[in-house]
Design a protein around this motif. Structure first.
Motif, PDB file in Angstrom:
ATOM      1  N   GLN A 150       0.865  -1.164   0.000  1.00  0.00           N
ATOM      2  CA  GLN A 150       0.000   0.000   0.000  1.00  0.00           C
ATOM      3  C   GLN A 150       0.910   1.225   0.000  1.00  0.00           C
ATOM      4  O   GLN A 150       2.073   1.126   0.414  1.00  0.00           O
ATOM      5  CB  GLN A 150      -0.945  -0.019   1.207  1.00  0.00           C
ATOM      6  N   PRO A 151       0.400   2.378  -0.483  1.00  0.00           N
ATOM      7  CA  PRO A 151       1.304   3.486  -0.791  1.00  0.00           C
ATOM      8  C   PRO A 151       2.300   3.829   0.327  1.00  0.00           C
ATOM      9  O   PRO A 151       3.466   4.092   0.054  1.00  0.00           O
ATOM     10  CB  PRO A 151       0.335   4.649  -1.057  1.00  0.00           C
ATOM     11  N   GLU A 152       1.849   3.802   1.583  1.00  0.00           N
ATOM     12  CA  GLU A 152       2.777   4.232   2.639  1.00  0.00           C
ATOM     13  C   GLU A 152       3.816   3.159   2.964  1.00  0.00           C
ATOM     14  O   GLU A 152       4.691   3.383   3.814  1.00  0.00           O
ATOM     15  CB  GLU A 152       2.020   4.688   3.892  1.00  0.00           C
ATOM     16  N   LEU A 153       3.720   2.011   2.314  1.00  0.00           N
ATOM     17  CA  LEU A 153       4.740   0.971   2.518  1.00  0.00           C
ATOM     18  C   LEU A 153       5.424   0.613   1.194  1.00  0.00           C
ATOM     19  O   LEU A 153       5.917  -0.494   1.002  1.00  0.00           O
ATOM     20  CB  LEU A 153       4.108  -0.286   3.132  1.00  0.00           C
ATOM     21  N   MET A 154       5.404   1.572   0.272  1.00  0.00           N
ATOM     22  CA  MET A 154       6.033   1.339  -1.028  1.00  0.00           C
ATOM     23  C   MET A 154       7.104   2.404  -1.284  1.00  0.00           C
ATOM     24  O   MET A 154       7.255   3.326  -0.495  1.00  0.00           O
ATOM     25  CB  MET A 154       4.970   1.420  -2.145  1.00  0.00           C
ATOM     26  N   GLY A 155       7.773   2.252  -2.406  1.00  0.00           N
ATOM     27  CA  GLY A 155       8.746   3.269  -2.836  1.00  0.00           C
ATOM     28  C   GLY A 155       9.733   3.588  -1.724  1.00  0.00           C
ATOM     29  O   GLY A 155      10.305   2.682  -1.110  1.00  0.00           O
ATOM     30  N   PRO A 156       9.905   4.869  -1.409  1.00  0.00           N
ATOM     31  CA  PRO A 156      10.913   5.235  -0.409  1.00  0.00           C
ATOM     32  C   PRO A 156      10.578   4.728   0.993  1.00  0.00           C
ATOM     33  O   PRO A 156      11.432   4.742   1.883  1.00  0.00           O
ATOM     34  CB  PRO A 156      10.904   6.779  -0.435  1.00  0.00           C
ATOM     35  N   ASN A 157       9.328   4.280   1.190  1.00  0.00           N
ATOM     36  CA  ASN A 157       8.937   3.807   2.522  1.00  0.00           C
ATOM     37  C   ASN A 157       9.082   2.303   2.709  1.00  0.00           C
ATOM     38  O   ASN A 157       8.688   1.769   3.745  1.00  0.00           O
ATOM     39  CB  ASN A 157       7.484   4.218   2.814  1.00  0.00           C
ATOM     40  N   ARG A 158       9.586   1.638   1.689  1.00  0.00           N
ATOM     41  CA  ARG A 158       9.866   0.201   1.847  1.00  0.00           C
ATOM     42  C   ARG A 158      11.380   0.056   1.819  1.00  0.00           C
ATOM     43  O   ARG A 158      12.036   0.538   0.897  1.00  0.00           O
ATOM     44  CB  ARG A 158       9.208  -0.604   0.723  1.00  0.00           C
ATOM     45  N   PRO A 159      11.945  -0.598   2.830  1.00  0.00           N
ATOM     46  CA  PRO A 159      13.403  -0.640   2.873  1.00  0.00           C
ATOM     47  C   PRO A 159      14.011  -1.634   1.896  1.00  0.00           C
ATOM     48  O   PRO A 159      13.320  -2.499   1.352  1.00  0.00           O
ATOM     49  CB  PRO A 159      13.689  -1.071   4.317  1.00  0.00           C
ATOM     50  N   GLY A 160      15.291  -1.495   1.715  1.00  0.00           N
ATOM     51  CA  GLY A 160      16.103  -2.492   1.003  1.00  0.00           C
ATOM     52  C   GLY A 160      17.025  -3.130   2.026  1.00  0.00           C
ATOM     53  O   GLY A 160      16.820  -2.969   3.240  1.00  0.00           O
ATOM     54  N   PRO A 161      18.066  -3.822   1.565  1.00  0.00           N
ATOM     55  CA  PRO A 161      18.943  -4.543   2.502  1.00  0.00           C
ATOM     56  C   PRO A 161      19.571  -3.645   3.569  1.00  0.00           C
ATOM     57  O   PRO A 161      19.807  -4.069   4.687  1.00  0.00           O
ATOM     58  CB  PRO A 161      20.025  -5.128   1.603  1.00  0.00           C
ATOM     59  N   LYS A 162      19.841  -2.394   3.219  1.00  0.00           N
ATOM     60  CA  LYS A 162      20.473  -1.492   4.201  1.00  0.00           C
ATOM     61  C   LYS A 162      19.473  -0.471   4.741  1.00  0.00           C
ATOM     62  O   LYS A 162      19.852   0.595   5.230  1.00  0.00           O
ATOM     63  CB  LYS A 162      21.672  -0.771   3.574  1.00  0.00           C
ATOM     64  N   GLY A 163      18.218  -0.783   4.671  1.00  0.00           N
ATOM     65  CA  GLY A 163      17.212   0.117   5.224  1.00  0.00           C
ATOM     66  C   GLY A 163      16.653   1.047   4.168  1.00  0.00           C
ATOM     67  O   GLY A 163      16.729   0.766   2.970  1.00  0.00           O
ATOM     68  N   PHE A 164      16.087   2.163   4.615  1.00  0.00           N
ATOM     69  CA  PHE A 164      15.500   3.115   3.670  1.00  0.00           C
ATOM     70  C   PHE A 164      16.622   3.790   2.895  1.00  0.00           C
ATOM     71  O   PHE A 164      17.669   4.126   3.466  1.00  0.00           O
ATOM     72  CB  PHE A 164      14.683   4.178   4.417  1.00  0.00           C
ATOM     73  N   LEU A 165      16.355   4.027   1.615  1.00  0.00           N
ATOM     74  CA  LEU A 165      17.382   4.599   0.754  1.00  0.00           C
ATOM     75  C   LEU A 165      17.870   5.941   1.301  1.00  0.00           C
ATOM     76  O   LEU A 165      19.067   6.231   1.297  1.00  0.00           O
ATOM     77  CB  LEU A 165      16.794   4.779  -0.658  1.00  0.00           C
ATOM     78  N   ASP A 166      16.920   6.761   1.813  1.00  0.00           N
ATOM     79  CA  ASP A 166      17.307   8.084   2.303  1.00  0.00           C
ATOM     80  C   ASP A 166      17.660   8.071   3.800  1.00  0.00           C
ATOM     81  O   ASP A 166      17.932   9.115   4.382  1.00  0.00           O
ATOM     82  CB  ASP A 166      16.171   9.093   2.033  1.00  0.00           C
ATOM     83  N   GLU A 167      17.616   6.898   4.419  1.00  0.00           N
ATOM     84  CA  GLU A 167      17.950   6.832   5.855  1.00  0.00           C
ATOM     85  C   GLU A 167      18.442   5.414   6.172  1.00  0.00           C
ATOM     86  O   GLU A 167      17.730   4.619   6.794  1.00  0.00           O
ATOM     87  CB  GLU A 167      16.705   7.166   6.692  1.00  0.00           C
ATOM     88  N   PRO A 168      19.668   5.093   5.714  1.00  0.00           N
ATOM     89  CA  PRO A 168      20.158   3.716   5.876  1.00  0.00           C
ATOM     90  C   PRO A 168      20.348   3.344   7.350  1.00  0.00           C
ATOM     91  O   PRO A 168      20.521   4.222   8.198  1.00  0.00           O
ATOM     92  CB  PRO A 168      21.503   3.718   5.154  1.00  0.00           C
ATOM     93  N   ILE A 169      20.326   2.038   7.610  1.00  0.00           N
ATOM     94  CA  ILE A 169      20.576   1.541   8.977  1.00  0.00           C
ATOM     95  C   ILE A 169      22.030   1.877   9.330  1.00  0.00           C
ATOM     96  O   ILE A 169      22.952   1.455   8.628  1.00  0.00           O
ATOM     97  CB  ILE A 169      20.403   0.002   9.034  1.00  0.00           C
TER      98      ILE A 169
END
Ligand SMILES: Cc1cc2nc3c(=O)[nH]c(=O)nc-3n(C[C@H](O)[C@H](O)[C@H](O)COP(=O)(O)OP(=O)(O)OC[C@H]3O[C@@H](n4cnc5c(N)ncnc54)[C@H](O)[C@@H]3O)c2cc1C
Length: 296
Positions: free
Chosen positions: A241-260
């Motif tokens: 759903q929109p709030e869990l997609m795109g920049p709000n869905r993490p990748g392996p190192k977390g959010f693209l604009d806010e990595p772990i």
């Protein structure tokens, strides 16, 4: 078209396990990780429920992002902005699942009797109009069991009869709209009510269904939470759903604009890009990120 695995989904898990063991991996079953250990912003391993510590320079977690970071790492090890962002993710993916052992095939009544043609019972959906779906969802939001739950029926034994004794069948039903927001102490009762409505609904379309029913077992979201650590029972770790997609869905190192900000820690579960579902993509991404970070 639905693709089915001969032997059932467990065959896939066994195949993966064998590949892992062949590559000198070690699998420990029924072994709960209680904490992911972090020192000076580097992961150092995990601590198990029995107290054993397994040291490791790299930890890949396939639990939900917030379960991994807030529960297992700990909010105190993370920037407050990341903690806020991970909190309150929507886990009202309120599926209920029922497995049935059947003494034969459901026989659908007209006008759906075309479903009795060979192979057609393998995958049947019973959904209403969008307006009806919305009405059922709103009922569930109000803490009530939907009176006409949307559902899908999968019968693997239709395409793979060897999975059951001759003449018998297995069916798995997903039903939507379990009232997940009702107080937890009501969930056991709500589960029974919803299971009954599901059986009644199928019997309306396939009148012999109750007669061929040998055994059934129902799993509500609280079971998914206990069995898989799925937040609120959401085994998708967050739907698309929109709030869990795109920049709000993490990748392996977390959010693209806010990595772990923890070296050696990676996310590889269904709540990441490529999930949810049995896609292998989040784990694939995590594995390749580990290799890339190691310069390989
Ligand atoms: C009944 C059911 C039917 C489904 N059907 C489909 C389908 O038909 N198609 C589809 O694409 N998807 C389906 N899904 C969804 C799919 O299975 C999930 O999206 C996917 O398995 C999630 O993968 P994952 O690796 O992120 O997490 P999981 O597969 O949930 O793996 C997480 C693992 O971690 C373990 N664990 C949890 N907490 C801890 C801890 N503290 N320490 C150690 N281990 C822990 C869990 O026991 C589990 O083995 C279904 C899910 C369920 C439950």
């Amino acid at each position: 078209m639905t693709t089915k695995l001969k032997g059932g989904i467990g065959v896939l898990a066994e195949h993966l396990r064998d590949l892992f063991l062949d590559a000198a991996g070690e699998v420990r079953y029924r072994t709960k990780v209680e904490q992911i250990l972090v020192e000076d912003a580097h992961v150092t391993g995990v601590r198990l429920k029995d107290g054993e510590v397994i040291t490791a320079p790299i930890v890949v977690s396939n639990l939900a992002p917030e379960t991994t970071l807030l529960d297992l790492v700990g909010a105190e090890k993370l920037p407050s902005s990341l903690v806020t962002r991970l909190g309150g993710r929507d886990h009202r993916a309120s599926f209920m699942q029922i497995h049935f052992a059947l003494d034969g095939l459901p026989e659908y009544a007209a006008p759906y009797d075309f479903l009795n043609e060979p192979g057609m019972q393998m995958s049947v959906g019973m959904f209403g109009s969008p307006e009806e779906q919305q009405r059922q969802w709103e009922k569930a939001r109000g803490g009530e069991v939907p009176d006409n739950p949307a559902l899908s029926i999968q019968m693997p034994t239709v395409g793979d009869p060897e999975m059951a004794p001759p003449g018998k069948h297995a069916a798995s039903v997903y039903a939507y709209g379990f009232p997940i927001e009702a107080p937890r102490d009501q969930h056991g009762h709500l589960k029974s009510v919803m299971a009954e409505r599901v059986v009644d609904k199928i019997t309306r379309y396939a009148p012999n269904f109750k007669d061929i029913l040998i055994r059934d077992i129902t799993f509500a979201p609280y079971h998914m939470n206990t069995m898989f650590g799925a937040p609120n029972g959401d085994f998708c770790h967050g739907l698309l759903q929109p709030e869990l997609m795109g920049p709000n869905r993490p990748g392996p190192k977390g959010f693209l604009d806010e990595p772990i900000p923890i070296e050696g820690l990676y996310l590889g579960g269904a709540g990441c890009h490529g999930g949810p579902g049995i896609t292998f993509i989040p784990g694939y991404n995590a594995g390749y990120q580990v290799l890339a970070d190691a310069g390989r």
